[in-house]
Design a protein around this motif. Structure first.
Motif, PDB file in Angstrom:
ATOM      1  N   TYR A  88       0.830  -1.207   0.000  1.00  0.00           N
ATOM      2  CA  TYR A  88       0.000   0.000   0.000  1.00  0.00           C
ATOM      3  C   TYR A  88       0.867   1.260   0.000  1.00  0.00           C
ATOM      4  O   TYR A  88       0.584   2.228  -0.725  1.00  0.00           O
ATOM      5  N   ARG A  92       0.050   3.149  -3.385  1.00  0.00           N
ATOM      6  CA  ARG A  92      -0.892   4.248  -3.171  1.00  0.00           C
ATOM      7  C   ARG A  92      -0.242   5.530  -2.643  1.00  0.00           C
ATOM      8  O   ARG A  92      -0.729   6.625  -2.910  1.00  0.00           O
ATOM      9  N   ASP A 122      -8.701  -2.620  -1.713  1.00  0.00           N
ATOM     10  CA  ASP A 122      -8.323  -1.459  -2.521  1.00  0.00           C
ATOM     11  C   ASP A 122      -7.215  -1.797  -3.511  1.00  0.00           C
ATOM     12  O   ASP A 122      -7.205  -1.301  -4.642  1.00  0.00           O
ATOM     13  N   LEU A 123      -6.288  -2.653  -3.104  1.00  0.00           N
ATOM     14  CA  LEU A 123      -5.158  -3.024  -3.960  1.00  0.00           C
ATOM     15  C   LEU A 123      -5.503  -4.144  -4.942  1.00  0.00           C
ATOM     16  O   LEU A 123      -4.671  -4.501  -5.780  1.00  0.00           O
TER      17      LEU A 123
END
Length: 244
Positions: A88, A92, A122-123
């Protein structure tokens, strides 16, 4: 007992014991853990006794340290936290792959399970972290590639970089300058065992192949597999340039 109920010490020890056995069959000893943690063997012995009293490890004096079923479950959860956090931070938040290890070490003890699950979603449920280590899924399953240390690959053999050890930020920055990152195709040309180095050829796309010399420490940090791995939505992490 959930992983969140464990102390940071217990979380760190369980994760380290598991990682010591992830790519090696060598038994885990008190001295080995002390060396990795930078503490005295007596400190490790005391903490191992505490973990054994909680039923998290199986250990007899002077014997190898083994995770119990409950200990392994907790260890895999901590590994999942760490590797998802590293991913992350790179994907991100724009961290370099040389910056995320220590950051994730700090964050993994304080974030909630909900947060970990959300960043996993999210990933896009990544299968590996920025250094190529496999990320356990939510059920603890691990898809580990069949990889071999570059230092052990015979001359004339080739493969793709599948994993790079993440505990030396300076080495990661050096490899990045040589464009030796995940999924790079390389061929081993020659071992110079008495000189402690080897010669490789790196395929570099439009620029054509380039021959490089690597020291033993760098070669032992790189693992090759016969096929590249790309997870949907993942990107190849790079180090942040000095001074940025």
């Amino acid at each position: 007992m959930t992983v969140a109920e464990l102390s940071p010490m217990a979380q760190d020890y369980l994760k380290l014991i598991w990682k010591c056995q992830e790519w090696s069959d060598a038994p885990v000893s008190t001295n080995a853990l002390a060396g990795r943690l930078g503490v005295s063997p007596s400190t490790v012995s005391g903490n191992i006794k505490k973990l054994a009293s909680l039923g998290l490890i199986d250990h007899t004096p002077y014997g190898a340290i083994q995770l119990s079923v409950e200990g392994r479950t907790a260890a895999v959860q901590m590994v999942r936290r760490h590797r998802l956090l590293e991913t992350y931070l790179v994907v991100r938040l724009g961290y370099g792959w040389d910056e995320v290890h220590d950051e994730a070490e700090n964050l993994e003890h304080s974030v909630s399970q909900l947060f970990i699950d959300r960043i996993d979603t999210d990933l896009g449920h990544p299968g590996r972290d920025p250094h190529g280590d496999p990320i356990p899924d939510a059920d603890g399953r691990i898809d580990r590639p069949a990889a071999q240390q570059l230092s052990e690959v015979e001359p004339g053999r080739c493969g793709y970089i599948a994993r790079i050890l993440d505990d030396d930020a300076e080495l990661l920055r050096y490899l990045d300058t040589r464009r030796l990152v995940l999924d790079t195709h390389i061929t081993v040309d020659e071992h110079r065992r008495f000189a402690g180095s080897l010669s490789i050829t790196r395929e570099s796309g439009a620029d054509g192949p380039e021959q490089l010399d690597l020291g033993l420490a760098a070669a032992e940090s790189i693992w090759l597999t016969t096929t590249p791995h790309r997870h949907p939505g993942a990107r190849t992490p790079r180090a942040v340039p000095a001074g940025s």
